[in-house]
Design an enzyme around this catalytic site. Structure first.
Site, PDB file in Angstrom:
ATOM      1  N   GLY A 115       0.821  -1.202   0.000  1.00  0.00           N
ATOM      2  CA  GLY A 115       0.000   0.000   0.000  1.00  0.00           C
ATOM      3  C   GLY A 115       0.857   1.256   0.000  1.00  0.00           C
ATOM      4  CB  CYS A 116       1.177   3.939   2.495  1.00  0.00           C
ATOM      5  SG  CYS A 116      -0.536   4.506   2.511  1.00  0.00           S
ATOM      6  CB  VAL A 117       5.546   0.534   2.159  1.00  0.00           C
ATOM      7  CG1 VAL A 117       7.026   0.267   1.886  1.00  0.00           C
ATOM      8  CG2 VAL A 117       5.309   0.711   3.651  1.00  0.00           C
TER       9      VAL A 117
END
Length: 216
Positions: A115-117
């Site tokens: 996701g955000c990583v």
């Protein structure tokens, strides 16, 4: 050409969305080991004085605040609260915080890996940074989703590292003045390595005692 080593002077550690609400969803790693590794990386940044940027969603989001164990380590470190971007670099406050560290090497960790990583590491590469993903401090919904995200990032040009390899690279030489801090990290987060050092010290002490007894 071999890359320059990671040092506290040229590296910023970026911690992305280590929120308590996400911890309940992670299945790619054991939660206790995950927390140990996250705190170990945070201590590495704080103890060695590297750049450090921490970000999370807004407090009102269901994901909630940062891990309490992480907050204890980072203290009054500012936390960049993002309204919604998956790619943290699309948030101007975050991008500015990274720029102000004046370091081009980024060591990025967080949840979830896919996701955000993933989006933030790709954002770092697009912005011209040398991006490293700390694979054993990231975690995901499944082992498969974690591994697939890491593979995609490596193919895109990110460098996989582990949190303890970063600590060792920062220390570089056991004789450096930061050795007591490095040893503290070992004792608290890598007990197997710590036990090895204790065994060496005990053996050395025993040899010295035997030598003294022989002389007397």
């Amino acid at each position: 050409m071999a890359p320059e080593p990671l040092t506290p002077q040229n590296t910023t550690v970026v911690l992305v969305d280590f929120a308590v609400g996400f911890a309940n969803l992670l299945r790619s790693h054991d939660l206790g080991e995950h927390l140990n590794n996250v705190v170990g990386l945070a201590k590495t940044a704080k103890f060695f004085g590297s750049g450090l940027v921490v970000t999370n969603g807004l407090p009102a989001k269901p994901s909630g605040p940062l891990y309490p164990q992480l907050i204890e380590v980072i203290g009054d470190q500012p936390v960049i609260e993002r309204p919604g971007f998956f790619d943290c670099f699309r948030d101007e406050a975050f991008a500015d915080a990274v720029r102000r560290t004046d370091r081009r090497k980024l060591v990025i960790a967080g949840v979830s890996t896919e996701g955000c990583v993933l989006q933030t590491v790709l954002g770092a590469l697009r912005a011209g940074y040398e991006a490293h993903i700390v694979v054993d401090t990231c975690a995901s919904l499944t082992v498969e989703t974690h591994q697939t995200a890491v593979q995609r990032l490596v193919q895109a040009g990110a460098v996989p590292v582990t949190w303890y390899s970063v600590a060792g690279e920062f220390q570089a030489d056991h004789r450096n003045p930061t050795a007591p801090l490095y040893q503290q990290i070992m004792r608290e987060h890598v007990p197997a390595m710590s036990m090895g050092g204790q065994l060496h010290a005990a053996t050395r002490e025993q040899v010295l005692l035997q030598a003294a007894a022989a002389v007397s």
